[in-house]
Design a protein around this motif. Sequence first.
Motif, mmCIF file in Angstrom:
data_model
loop_
_atom_site.group_PDB
_atom_site.id
_atom_site.type_symbol
_atom_site.label_atom_id
_atom_site.label_comp_id
_atom_site.label_asym_id
_atom_site.label_seq_id
_atom_site.Cartn_x
_atom_site.Cartn_y
_atom_site.Cartn_z
ATOM 1 N N THR A 212 45.553 -38.646 9.075
ATOM 2 C CA THR A 212 45.176 -37.371 9.667
ATOM 3 C C THR A 212 43.656 -37.222 9.665
ATOM 4 N N ALA A 213 43.175 -36.097 10.179
ATOM 5 C CA ALA A 213 41.745 -35.775 10.139
ATOM 6 C C ALA A 213 41.593 -34.265 10.278
ATOM 7 N N ASP A 214 40.511 -33.753 9.731
ATOM 8 C CA ASP A 214 40.260 -32.307 9.789
ATOM 9 C C ASP A 214 40.165 -31.779 11.215
ATOM 10 N N TRP A 215 39.663 -32.586 12.114
ATOM 11 C CA TRP A 215 39.423 -32.153 13.482
ATOM 12 C C TRP A 215 40.632 -32.311 14.403
ATOM 13 N N CYS A 216 41.736 -32.847 13.887
ATOM 14 C CA CYS A 216 42.907 -33.192 14.715
ATOM 15 C C CYS A 216 43.805 -31.968 14.961
ATOM 16 N N PRO A 217 43.872 -31.463 16.202
ATOM 17 C CA PRO A 217 44.702 -30.283 16.465
ATOM 18 C C PRO A 217 46.199 -30.548 16.266
#
Length: 102
Positions: free
Chosen positions: A23-28
């Motif tokens: 995952t990533a913080d910026w992934c909607p």
Amino acid sequence: MEQLENEQQFEELKKEQTVFLFTADWCPDCKVIEPDLPQLEAKYTNYKFVSVDRDKFIDICINHDIMGIPSFLVYKDNKQIGSYIGKERKSIEQIDDFLASL
């Protein structure tokens, strides 16, 4: 959900029965499934769930052909027993079906 801290931990966790969520913080799309992930953790108590930040661990992603997120790798006894990789949005129901199929 536990957060991956380093690559050595990744190698150690592969020896257990572990679901890695990339995952990533910026992934909607990651944000959409995030509220329901505790339900999956509660349902699949035989697995340890570990979140892997795609940006911090890009080498792990490259080595496992993870180009889209969220993506999942499942290991048991140091062997990959499942993968749900792709750039399409995944629903919590699809993730549940994937885990149930293992």
